[in-house]
Design an enzyme around this catalytic site. Structure first.
Site, PDB file in Angstrom:
ATOM      1  N   GLN A  13       1.141   4.850   9.244  1.00  0.00           N
ATOM      2  CA  GLN A  13       0.189   3.926   8.634  1.00  0.00           C
ATOM      3  C   GLN A  13      -1.011   3.639   9.543  1.00  0.00           C
ATOM      4  O   GLN A  13      -0.859   3.452  10.750  1.00  0.00           O
ATOM      5  CB  GLN A  13       0.909   2.633   8.235  1.00  0.00           C
ATOM      6  CG  GLN A  13       1.974   2.904   7.176  1.00  0.00           C
ATOM      7  CD  GLN A  13       2.738   1.678   6.691  1.00  0.00           C
ATOM      8  OE1 GLN A  13       3.942   1.739   6.544  1.00  0.00           O
ATOM      9  NE2 GLN A  13       2.077   0.587   6.421  1.00  0.00           N
ATOM     10  N   CYS A  16       0.810  -1.226   0.000  1.00  0.00           N
ATOM     11  CA  CYS A  16       0.000   0.000   0.000  1.00  0.00           C
ATOM     12  C   CYS A  16       0.846   1.279   0.000  1.00  0.00           C
ATOM     13  O   CYS A  16       0.601   2.195  -0.797  1.00  0.00           O
ATOM     14  CB  CYS A  16      -0.964  -0.008   1.178  1.00  0.00           C
ATOM     15  SG  CYS A  16      -0.244  -0.683   2.670  1.00  0.00           S
ATOM     16  N   HIS A  47      -3.049   5.989   4.693  1.00  0.00           N
ATOM     17  CA  HIS A  47      -1.651   6.043   5.132  1.00  0.00           C
ATOM     18  C   HIS A  47      -1.048   7.388   4.730  1.00  0.00           C
ATOM     19  O   HIS A  47      -1.330   7.909   3.645  1.00  0.00           O
ATOM     20  CB  HIS A  47      -0.829   4.949   4.452  1.00  0.00           C
ATOM     21  CG  HIS A  47      -1.145   3.560   4.927  1.00  0.00           C
ATOM     22  ND1 HIS A  47      -1.890   3.278   6.050  1.00  0.00           N
ATOM     23  CD2 HIS A  47      -0.787   2.351   4.414  1.00  0.00           C
ATOM     24  CE1 HIS A  47      -1.971   1.969   6.205  1.00  0.00           C
ATOM     25  NE2 HIS A  47      -1.323   1.386   5.220  1.00  0.00           N
ATOM     26  N   ARG A  58       3.171   2.426  12.583  1.00  0.00           N
ATOM     27  CA  ARG A  58       1.692   2.320  12.680  1.00  0.00           C
ATOM     28  C   ARG A  58       1.210   3.384  13.652  1.00  0.00           C
ATOM     29  O   ARG A  58       1.749   3.513  14.764  1.00  0.00           O
ATOM     30  CB  ARG A  58       1.342   0.931  13.204  1.00  0.00           C
ATOM     31  CG  ARG A  58      -0.144   0.678  13.348  1.00  0.00           C
ATOM     32  CD  ARG A  58      -0.809   0.226  12.074  1.00  0.00           C
ATOM     33  NE  ARG A  58      -0.304  -1.045  11.588  1.00  0.00           N
ATOM     34  CZ  ARG A  58      -0.320  -1.414  10.301  1.00  0.00           C
ATOM     35  NH1 ARG A  58      -0.810  -0.620   9.366  1.00  0.00           N
ATOM     36  NH2 ARG A  58       0.156  -2.587   9.937  1.00  0.00           N
TER      37      ARG A  58
HETATM   38  P1  NAP Z   1      -8.720  -8.742   6.675  1.00  0.00           P
HETATM   39  O1  NAP Z   1      -9.546  -7.517   6.845  1.00  0.00           O
HETATM   40  O2  NAP Z   1      -8.135  -9.351   7.897  1.00  0.00           O
HETATM   41  O3  NAP Z   1      -9.592  -9.824   5.886  1.00  0.00           O
HETATM   42  C1  NAP Z   1      -9.076 -11.085   5.480  1.00  0.00           C
HETATM   43  C2  NAP Z   1     -10.104 -12.174   5.778  1.00  0.00           C
HETATM   44  O4  NAP Z   1     -10.248 -12.330   7.176  1.00  0.00           O
HETATM   45  C3  NAP Z   1     -11.503 -11.914   5.310  1.00  0.00           C
HETATM   46  O5  NAP Z   1     -11.634 -12.186   3.949  1.00  0.00           O
HETATM   47  C4  NAP Z   1     -12.305 -12.859   6.173  1.00  0.00           C
HETATM   48  O6  NAP Z   1     -12.302 -14.147   5.557  1.00  0.00           O
HETATM   49  C5  NAP Z   1     -11.504 -12.948   7.449  1.00  0.00           C
HETATM   50  N1  NAP Z   1     -12.086 -12.241   8.612  1.00  0.00           N
HETATM   51  C6  NAP Z   1     -11.931 -12.662   9.889  1.00  0.00           C
HETATM   52  N2  NAP Z   1     -12.544 -11.823  10.729  1.00  0.00           N
HETATM   53  C7  NAP Z   1     -13.108 -10.844  10.009  1.00  0.00           C
HETATM   54  C8  NAP Z   1     -13.876  -9.687  10.335  1.00  0.00           C
HETATM   55  N3  NAP Z   1     -14.178  -9.365  11.578  1.00  0.00           N
HETATM   56  N4  NAP Z   1     -14.301  -8.898   9.322  1.00  0.00           N
HETATM   57  C9  NAP Z   1     -13.984  -9.174   8.057  1.00  0.00           C
HETATM   58  N5  NAP Z   1     -13.269 -10.263   7.694  1.00  0.00           N
HETATM   59  C10 NAP Z   1     -12.809 -11.102   8.648  1.00  0.00           C
HETATM   60  O7  NAP Z   1      -7.481  -8.466   5.717  1.00  0.00           O
HETATM   61  P2  NAP Z   1      -7.239  -7.263   4.678  1.00  0.00           P
HETATM   62  O8  NAP Z   1      -6.728  -6.074   5.385  1.00  0.00           O
HETATM   63  O9  NAP Z   1      -8.442  -7.139   3.804  1.00  0.00           O
HETATM   64  O10 NAP Z   1      -6.010  -7.846   3.839  1.00  0.00           O
HETATM   65  C11 NAP Z   1      -6.159  -8.869   2.857  1.00  0.00           C
HETATM   66  C12 NAP Z   1      -4.820  -8.971   2.114  1.00  0.00           C
HETATM   67  O11 NAP Z   1      -4.547  -7.736   1.448  1.00  0.00           O
HETATM   68  C13 NAP Z   1      -3.619  -9.227   3.037  1.00  0.00           C
HETATM   69  O12 NAP Z   1      -2.708 -10.076   2.405  1.00  0.00           O
HETATM   70  C14 NAP Z   1      -3.007  -7.854   3.197  1.00  0.00           C
HETATM   71  O13 NAP Z   1      -1.635  -7.905   3.467  1.00  0.00           O
HETATM   72  C15 NAP Z   1      -3.270  -7.250   1.824  1.00  0.00           C
HETATM   73  N6  NAP Z   1      -3.324  -5.792   1.824  1.00  0.00           N
HETATM   74  C16 NAP Z   1      -4.035  -5.137   2.786  1.00  0.00           C
HETATM   75  C17 NAP Z   1      -4.074  -3.752   2.769  1.00  0.00           C
HETATM   76  C18 NAP Z   1      -4.841  -3.001   3.806  1.00  0.00           C
HETATM   77  O14 NAP Z   1      -4.730  -1.769   3.807  1.00  0.00           O
HETATM   78  N7  NAP Z   1      -5.615  -3.621   4.675  1.00  0.00           N
HETATM   79  C19 NAP Z   1      -3.399  -3.055   1.763  1.00  0.00           C
HETATM   80  C20 NAP Z   1      -2.698  -3.759   0.781  1.00  0.00           C
HETATM   81  C21 NAP Z   1      -2.676  -5.139   0.820  1.00  0.00           C
HETATM   82  P3  NAP Z   1     -13.601 -15.122   5.571  1.00  0.00           P
HETATM   83  O15 NAP Z   1     -14.767 -14.300   5.138  1.00  0.00           O
HETATM   84  O16 NAP Z   1     -13.274 -16.204   4.598  1.00  0.00           O
HETATM   85  O17 NAP Z   1     -13.692 -15.548   6.985  1.00  0.00           O
END
Ligand code: NAP
Length: 376
Positions: free
Chosen positions: A164, A137, A277, A270
């Protein structure tokens, strides 16, 4: 119609992605199938789009995944590590689009940020590349912020000091930050109501709450509310965090620079913002250019730049996460020549890391593949 499977649509990146795709009416261009790692067999989400699956499909079912022409994963690196090679091992030849970092530096993957590297995307597509990964990001947001200077080959090196947001760590971390804020507030709320506030007493109670056993910190491990965390991602055991390492390696991969890489380094921190960010950049230019010209080059870098003149009022009001979150704008300001060297400039930039930092590049990559009309 091509079949596109979505995994990880419930998380931070996934939900922003789906929202953008609905806004842009992207779903009418292909047949959509939704997978889940935790809710297989349950009802589809209540969005006004047409689902080809009747209930959510098991995201670990390799046979079901392999029926897709394109898979779009926002589920995270652990999922990619479990599933991707199994799919390729059974000779699945579809396109894999991913937000996680797992495959970014692999030779047969391209990091996608089409306003910057559309030519590389076209070339990679023509050469048979099928793995398309969104960049880190802060790297994507930084490259968009300085795209004008990059285009004119004016940059010698960049130091990026990041601020961040909690949401960069995922949905559960964002929730935890809000809970922490509430816990701190509860610890002093009675004192805040009165007029005879003893601020040292209040500060002490807040600090005790943050450091108490009951403080919720299972995701961040330490307080983030009222605090900061000067380390993001793994320890590479050379003094650098993995997040910091991504700065130079991903920048040069995105720009397809093999020799004489642009040097990028800094500290990643962070802070207790919800979303978006910020980065304080120091750039060493390879020429001494008048500041007016530098401002023009940065402001005209791409259509998403929102250039903020280096004045107190505009900076305070416009150059902040509260102003930028939820928007595709990349706010860029505080541009000035630093007293330490006439070729060194400062920049402060703010971008929504869930939009241009994560969901938007992969949303656009899906569109590029669909438009190319050949997903296998
Ligand atoms: P996340 O919010 O933790 O979501 C990932 C998965 O966690 C969801 O698809 C869901 O899967 C599960 N989950 C468990 N508890 C949850 C809850 N309370 N609410 C929503 N989902 C929940 O991760 P993310 O930030 O989207 O990141 C996904 C990927 O993108 C990672 O590899 C990260 O490094 C990358 N990324 C993130 C960002 C960022 O700013 N966040 C930026 C660039 C890249 P199920 O529905 O299958 O349970």
């Amino acid at each position: 119609m091509r079949k596109v499977g979505f995994i990880g649509w419930r998380g931070m990146v996934g939900s922003v992605l789906i929202k953008r795709m609905i806004e842009e009416s992207d779903f009418s261009d292909f047949d959509s199938y939704f997978f889940s790692t935790s809710q297989a067999g349950q009802k589809n989400p209540e969005w006004n789009i047409s689902f080809k699956n009747e209930t959510l499909i098991d995201a670990f079912d390799i046979q079901e995944l392999s029926k897709m022409d394109i898979l779009m994963s926002c589920q995270g690196g652990e999922y990619t590590s479990k599933v991707f090679s199994q799919l390729r091992n059974i000779k699945w030849e579809g396109h894999w689009i991913d937000a996680a970092s797992t495959l970014r530096m692999k030779e047969d993957s391209l990091i996608v940020l089409d306003p910057i590297n559309k030519k590389s995307i076209d070339k990679a597509y023509d050469s048979g590349i099928k793995n398309w990964v969104g960049g880190n990001c802060t790297v994507s947001l930084m490259l968009l912020a300085i795209s004008g200077l990059l285009e004119k080959n004016l940059i010698d090196w960049v130091s990026s000091m990041t601020y961040q947001a909690a949401s960069g760590a995922g949905a559960n971390n964002m929730r935890e930050l809000l809970i922490q804020m509430g816990q701190i507030h509860s610890s002093v709320s009675d004192d805040l109501d009165g007029h005879n506030l003893n601020i040292l007493d209040v500060d002490n109670k807040a600090l005790q709450a943050m450091n108490s056993e009951k403080f919720q910190k299972s995701n961040f491990q330490v307080p983030l509310a009222g605090n900061l965390i000067p380390w993001i991602d793994e320890d590479l055991n050379n003094g650098q965090s993995r997040e910091e390492w991504k700065g130079q390696s991903e920048t040069n991969k995105i720009l397809a620079i093999d020799f004489n890489p642009i040097k990028v380094d800094g500290l990643c921190v962070r802070i207790a913002t919800m979303r978006s960010h910020c980065q304080a950049l120091t750039l060493k230019l390879n020429k001494n250019i008048p500041i007016e010209e530098i401002n023009d080059i940065i402001a005209n870098g791409n259509e998403w730049i929102k250039f903020i003149p280096n004045k107190k009022e505009q900076s305070v009001n416009l150059l902040s996460p509260a102003q930028v979150s939820g928007k595709l704008n990349i706010a860029v300001g505080r541009v000035r020549k630093l007293d330490i060297d006439q070729n060194c400039i400062s920049i402060f930039t703010v971008g929504d890391q869930l939009l241009w930092g994560a969901a938007e590049p992969i949303r656009r990559m899906l569109k590029i593949l669909i438009n190319k009309g050949n997903s296998k």
